[in-house]
Design an enzyme around this catalytic site. Structure first.
Site, PDB file in Angstrom:
ATOM      1  N   SER B  55       0.846  -1.186   0.000  1.00 49.53           N
ATOM      2  CA  SER B  55       0.000   0.000   0.000  1.00 49.53           C
ATOM      3  C   SER B  55       0.887   1.244   0.000  1.00 49.53           C
ATOM      4  CB  SER B  55      -0.911  -0.010   1.231  1.00 49.53           C
ATOM      5  OG  SER B  55      -1.796  -1.104   1.139  1.00 49.53           O
ATOM      6  N   GLY B  56       0.261   2.405  -0.191  1.00 48.48           N
ATOM      7  CA  GLY B  56       1.023   3.650  -0.207  1.00 48.48           C
ATOM      8  C   GLY B  56       1.180   4.221  -1.611  1.00 48.48           C
ATOM      9  N   HIS B  57       0.625   3.499  -2.641  1.00 47.82           N
ATOM     10  CA  HIS B  57       0.747   3.956  -4.032  1.00 47.82           C
ATOM     11  C   HIS B  57      -0.602   4.388  -4.600  1.00 47.82           C
ATOM     12  CE1 HIS B  57       4.654   2.218  -3.692  1.00 47.82           C
ATOM     13  NE2 HIS B  57       4.197   0.979  -3.626  1.00 47.82           N
ATOM     14  N   ASP B 110       7.528  -8.849  -4.083  1.00 49.11           N
ATOM     15  CA  ASP B 110       6.302  -9.077  -4.855  1.00 49.11           C
ATOM     16  C   ASP B 110       6.428 -10.331  -5.713  1.00 49.11           C
ATOM     17  OD1 ASP B 110       6.578  -6.117  -4.240  1.00 49.11           O
ATOM     18  OD2 ASP B 110       4.498  -6.200  -4.931  1.00 49.11           O
ATOM     19  N   HIS B 220       9.108   3.901  -3.603  1.00 43.23           N
ATOM     20  CA  HIS B 220       9.133   3.598  -2.179  1.00 43.23           C
ATOM     21  C   HIS B 220      10.109   4.520  -1.469  1.00 43.23           C
ATOM     22  CE1 HIS B 220       8.109  -0.099  -4.361  1.00 43.23           C
ATOM     23  NE2 HIS B 220       7.184  -0.186  -3.448  1.00 43.23           N
TER      24      HIS B 220
END
Lengths: 208, 334
Positions: B55-57, B110, B220
């Site tokens: 998450s965070g994108h 990933d 990131h």
């Protein structure tokens, strides 16, 4: 002889020491990764330490498999599959044994480390956890060949892992997120090699 | 850094609860597995399209679930890959009987978790899964000695184009082939003007002195090619576009779909200003902008900066790009 109780003590020790060192691991990861290694490892190993209280395990290998699956399911990132695979493979050579001595433990350690290599496709010198695991395995096997017992073998492995970890500092990373830094990754100790040392030092304290 | 939070540990799950509440007619959210899927369930006979990642994108990936794009997306912790069980749930959720295409951004975590998920599904008699890895970031030198190029902005364009093809009824191998082709003709380059702060960490991912910028930054907050003095928008545009054009081998007369993406902390005012500069660089190179997208589409929390993604376009790519899409993050023609 190492029993199921000792393996459970190992995971409890891992959880405690990783919790205690979480800030440090995250700090190392912030320098050459994305700054979450401590948080992720602490979350996963905390779950593993709780397993012994929640469930009765029939054997060492059943317990280690559960630990592996728990790590795969809770750590995330690359460390989850890598440490998860380590514990899953560790279980293989120990199947159905009520307790183990140094020889099967060496086989288990080799299977676990081979699992990390197969999953992560890393080589010695890539600046990864394998730079701690590879010399640890070698030291364990040499100590065993020299007639040492489990405790001595594990101590030798932990010491070799720590040297391997220290040896990652000047390396340029060739795997994982640190590799994006190229030359700038040199001058930092690898966080994965650092957590590997914590796990092997915990093993030396509990499994011997 | 001040943030809108309750307990930092709950940021992902609480955001997902908000997403479910904001899009009750369109999205289903599995709070346990953190999987977002289309409310109507998988479309029978259509190839399922799945993606996921840390998450965070946002809006990537969950914001791209809906007709014309993804069938399901799963959300890891901030900047941390989802675990295999989450991918397994998302892949099963998206299966309409024609197999599932799994789009994975090229990061070690990933890729390892996606591979483990595919292995688990293979032993469970699950849907047929094809994995396509995106690696469009020219900032990383692709060699045997790195983890390879990162998947960044090109992932958004790929999910749009391949989503349209899946909607038209293209089969799994056709969708996978198209996805690999789109990835091969897409490149990106980013710049950071300021760091971001992961909520659970509470401190910035990197330090950037006043007057400096990180050229070739990832999504990131991981460092890029080099740290250089902050330039003008015009200079930065050239520094971003030129390596992309060179790496794609674009020639005079070529056409591109252009994404000028904000990293989360740069206002749209500046992004449009940047797009104007980007277009000027492309004009000078004789490259036509066939379609353009400007805004925050693949972010890095509140990082300041932007990235440029170019997708070499032909009539087919433009046609699929123009096809209707109805997701929280991208919507037209529907």
């Amino acid at each position: 002889m190492t029993t199921l109780t000792a393996f459970q003590a190992w995971l409890a020790d891992c959880s405690a020491v990783i919790e205690q060192q979480a800030e440090h691991l995250t700090e190392l990861d912030r320098a050459i990764g994305d700054g979450d290694h401590g948080t992720n490892m602490a979350r996963g190993f905390r779950r593993c330490a709780e397993l012994a209280e929640e469930e009765q395990f029939a054997s060492i290998d059943a317990y280690l498999k559960k630990v592996g699956m728990t790590l795969v399911g809770t750590v995330g990132g690359a460390s989850g599959p890598l440490y998860g695979t380590f514990f899953l493979r560790l279980a293989g050579p120990l199947s159905a044994a009520p307790d183990v001595d140094a020889r099967p433990l060496a086989q288990a350690l080799r299977a676990g480390v081979d699992g990390i290599v197969a999953r992560g496709r890393a080589e010695v010198g890539d600046k990864t956890m394998y730079d701690a695991f590879a010399p640890a395995l070698e030291a364990f096997e040499s100590a065993l060949a020299a007639g040492s017992g489990t405790a001595e073998c594990l101590r030798a492995a932990a010491e070799a892992a720590a040297r391997g970890r220290d040896g990652t500092e000047p390396l340029v990373a060739r795997k994982g997120r640190a590799s994006y830094l190229g030359e700038r990754s040199a001058g930092h100790v690898d966080p994965g090699a650092s957590s590997a040392v914590l796990i092997l030092e915990a093993a030396a304290r509990t499994l011997g | 850094m001040q943030k809108l939070l309750n307990d930092p540990a709950d940021v992902v799950v609480e955001a997902l609860a908000g997403m479910a509440a904001a899009h009750p007619d369109d999205l289903l959210v599995d709070m346990e597995q953190r999987v977002v899927s289309r409310r109507g369930g998988p479309v029978r006979g259509k190839v399922g399209l799945v993606s996921g990642g840390g998450s965070g994108h946002e809006p990537l990936h969950a914001g791209y679930v809906g007709p014309g794009m993804l069938d399901a997306a799963c959300c890891g912790e901030v900047f941390t890959s989802p675990v295999p069980d989450q991918f397994v749930t998302a892949l099963r959720t998206a299966d309409g009987g024609a197999g599932v295409l799994h789009v994975v951004k090229n990061y070690t975590g990933d890729v390892l978790n996606a591979e483990m998920a595919a292995e688990l599904l293979a032993t469970e008699d699950g849907p047929q899964v094809e994995i396509v890895v995106t690696d469009d970031d020219v900032a990383v030198q692709d060699s045997l000695y790195t983890a390879g190029r990162r998947g960044v902005g090109g992932t958004v364009l790929l999910e749009k184009v391949v989503g349209a093809a899946a909607e038209e009824g293209r089969d799994l191998s056709g969708c996978a082939e198209l996805a690999r082709d789109v990835n091969a003709r897409t490149r990106s380059m980013g710049v950071a003007l300021g760091p971001c702060t992961v909520p659970a960490a509470g401190v910035p991912t990197f330090e950037l002195e006043e007057g400096q910028m990180e050229l070739g930054v990832g999504i990131h907050g991981e460092p890029g090619r080099r740290r250089v003095p902050l330039g003008t928008a015009r200079e930065i545009a050239a520094a971003l576009v030129e390596p992309v054009v060179a790496d794609l081998g674009l020639r005079r007369g070529d056409a591109v779909v252009t994404l000028l993406n904000g990293m989360g902390g740069t206002p749209l005012l500046e992004l449009y200003l940047m797009f104007n500069e980007v277009r000027a660089v492309l004009d000078a190179a004789g490259v036509t902008v066939a379609r353009s997208l400007v805004g925050n589409y693949i972010t890095s929390l509140e990082m300041a900066g932007c990235s440029v993604t170019l997708l070499r376009a032909d009539d087919e790519v433009v046609r699929l790009w123009d096809a209707p899409v109805a997701t929280p993050g991208l919507r037209w023609g529907a």
